[in-house]
Design a protein around this motif. Sequence first.
Motif, mmCIF file in Angstrom:
data_model
loop_
_atom_site.group_PDB
_atom_site.id
_atom_site.type_symbol
_atom_site.label_atom_id
_atom_site.label_comp_id
_atom_site.label_asym_id
_atom_site.label_seq_id
_atom_site.Cartn_x
_atom_site.Cartn_y
_atom_site.Cartn_z
ATOM 1 N N LEU A 105 -23.007 -27.131 -20.460
ATOM 2 C CA LEU A 105 -24.276 -27.725 -20.851
ATOM 3 C C LEU A 105 -24.457 -27.435 -22.333
ATOM 4 N N GLU A 106 -24.587 -28.490 -23.136
ATOM 5 C CA GLU A 106 -24.814 -28.329 -24.573
ATOM 6 C C GLU A 106 -26.179 -28.906 -24.911
ATOM 7 N N TYR A 107 -26.867 -28.276 -25.870
ATOM 8 C CA TYR A 107 -28.189 -28.745 -26.244
ATOM 9 C C TYR A 107 -28.385 -28.677 -27.746
ATOM 10 N N ASP A 108 -29.196 -29.612 -28.217
ATOM 11 C CA ASP A 108 -29.570 -29.703 -29.622
ATOM 12 C C ASP A 108 -31.088 -29.883 -29.618
ATOM 13 N N VAL A 109 -31.819 -28.848 -29.992
ATOM 14 C CA VAL A 109 -33.274 -28.810 -29.875
ATOM 15 C C VAL A 109 -33.933 -28.942 -31.240
ATOM 16 N N GLU A 110 -35.028 -29.671 -31.276
ATOM 17 C CA GLU A 110 -35.866 -29.761 -32.469
ATOM 18 C C GLU A 110 -37.306 -29.544 -32.025
ATOM 19 N N ALA A 111 -38.037 -28.671 -32.712
ATOM 20 C CA ALA A 111 -39.415 -28.377 -32.326
ATOM 21 C C ALA A 111 -40.313 -28.292 -33.556
ATOM 22 N N LYS A 112 -41.583 -28.630 -33.332
ATOM 23 C CA LYS A 112 -42.598 -28.546 -34.380
ATOM 24 C C LYS A 112 -43.849 -27.928 -33.776
ATOM 25 N N VAL A 113 -44.538 -27.118 -34.565
ATOM 26 C CA VAL A 113 -45.787 -26.519 -34.109
ATOM 27 C C VAL A 113 -46.855 -26.709 -35.177
ATOM 28 N N GLY A 114 -48.099 -26.659 -34.725
ATOM 29 C CA GLY A 114 -49.224 -26.780 -35.646
ATOM 30 C C GLY A 114 -50.370 -25.902 -35.177
ATOM 31 N N GLY A 115 -51.373 -25.733 -36.014
ATOM 32 C CA GLY A 115 -52.524 -24.910 -35.661
ATOM 33 C C GLY A 115 -52.276 -23.447 -35.986
ATOM 34 N N LYS A 116 -52.987 -22.550 -35.279
ATOM 35 C CA LYS A 116 -52.866 -21.116 -35.537
ATOM 36 C C LYS A 116 -51.430 -20.626 -35.393
ATOM 37 N N ILE A 117 -50.717 -21.181 -34.425
ATOM 38 C CA ILE A 117 -49.343 -20.744 -34.207
ATOM 39 C C ILE A 117 -48.493 -21.007 -35.448
ATOM 40 N N ALA A 118 -48.694 -22.151 -36.091
ATOM 41 C CA ALA A 118 -47.906 -22.490 -37.280
ATOM 42 C C ALA A 118 -48.184 -21.528 -38.427
ATOM 43 N N GLN A 119 -49.349 -20.931 -38.437
ATOM 44 C CA GLN A 119 -49.715 -20.008 -39.500
ATOM 45 C C GLN A 119 -48.996 -18.662 -39.387
ATOM 46 N N LEU A 120 -48.312 -18.427 -38.258
ATOM 47 C CA LEU A 120 -47.617 -17.159 -38.061
ATOM 48 C C LEU A 120 -46.370 -17.029 -38.923
ATOM 49 N N GLY A 121 -45.871 -18.143 -39.399
ATOM 50 C CA GLY A 121 -44.698 -18.092 -40.260
ATOM 51 C C GLY A 121 -43.441 -18.571 -39.568
ATOM 52 N N ALA A 122 -42.605 -19.213 -40.340
ATOM 53 C CA ALA A 122 -41.393 -19.843 -39.813
ATOM 54 C C ALA A 122 -40.445 -18.846 -39.168
ATOM 55 N N ARG A 123 -40.307 -17.661 -39.753
ATOM 56 C CA ARG A 123 -39.345 -16.693 -39.217
ATOM 57 C C ARG A 123 -39.744 -16.241 -37.811
ATOM 58 N N LEU A 124 -41.027 -15.949 -37.615
ATOM 59 C CA LEU A 124 -41.512 -15.531 -36.298
ATOM 60 C C LEU A 124 -41.370 -16.675 -35.290
ATOM 61 N N ILE A 125 -41.726 -17.879 -35.695
ATOM 62 C CA ILE A 125 -41.656 -19.028 -34.796
ATOM 63 C C ILE A 125 -40.206 -19.372 -34.458
ATOM 64 N N ASP A 126 -39.320 -19.348 -35.441
ATOM 65 C CA ASP A 126 -37.908 -19.636 -35.175
ATOM 66 C C ASP A 126 -37.313 -18.614 -34.212
ATOM 67 N N GLY A 127 -37.657 -17.348 -34.396
ATOM 68 C CA GLY A 127 -37.175 -16.299 -33.492
ATOM 69 C C GLY A 127 -37.711 -16.491 -32.083
ATOM 70 N N PHE A 128 -38.981 -16.854 -31.985
ATOM 71 C CA PHE A 128 -39.596 -17.099 -30.678
ATOM 72 C C PHE A 128 -38.936 -18.302 -30.006
ATOM 73 N N ALA A 129 -38.714 -19.371 -30.767
ATOM 74 C CA ALA A 129 -38.103 -20.580 -30.199
ATOM 75 C C ALA A 129 -36.692 -20.289 -29.701
ATOM 76 N N LYS A 130 -35.926 -19.521 -30.457
ATOM 77 C CA LYS A 130 -34.569 -19.167 -30.017
ATOM 78 C C LYS A 130 -34.626 -18.337 -28.742
ATOM 79 N N LYS A 131 -35.548 -17.375 -28.698
ATOM 80 C CA LYS A 131 -35.701 -16.540 -27.510
ATOM 81 C C LYS A 131 -36.078 -17.396 -26.295
#
Length: 172
Positions: A105-131
């Motif tokens: 199974l192979e996957y290629d994911v793209e995600a976008k966030v907005g609002g308070k969550i987006a204010q947390l910063g790209a590094r935190l969000i990217d780490g969360f998305a990978k997890k």
Amino acid sequence: MELKGSRVIKADRATVWAALNDPEVLKQAVPGCQEMAKTSDTSFEATVKQKVGPVSATFKGEVELSEINAPQSYRISGSGKGGPAGHASGGAFVTLSDHEDGTLLEYDVEAKVGGKIAQLGARLIDGFAKKMADQFFERFAGVVEDANGTSEVAEADGETKKKSLWGRITGA
């Protein structure tokens, strides 16, 4: 945010494909999923509760399947709103191919966030998305592999029989 990955699942491609389209299997695989319901042959509604850093939210959203090439690939797209915490949208292109140990199974994911969550910063969000992606595919593989062997299913007459995941999904 983009994320690519793959995982070998110890089950044949037809079984993995059926599981990718089964709301009960998906509910077990999506971390924090409280509800998953199929609304048509190509869409689902879901409720997912998550905490990203200091922000907790319950997201209600819709998922749509497109570019379906059964049992080889599809695009899954979704969006959800988490009230004041923000919103998220994204999608993944998922492909399945035969592998000596089952299905790749192979996957290629793209995600976008907005609002308070987006204010947390790209590094935190990217780490969360990978997890989240890692947890989803690990849990998905576990559900499919556990059910792919045989498991006991109580029949209406009280007799217990062995049924594979494919048999439970298709009713065979």
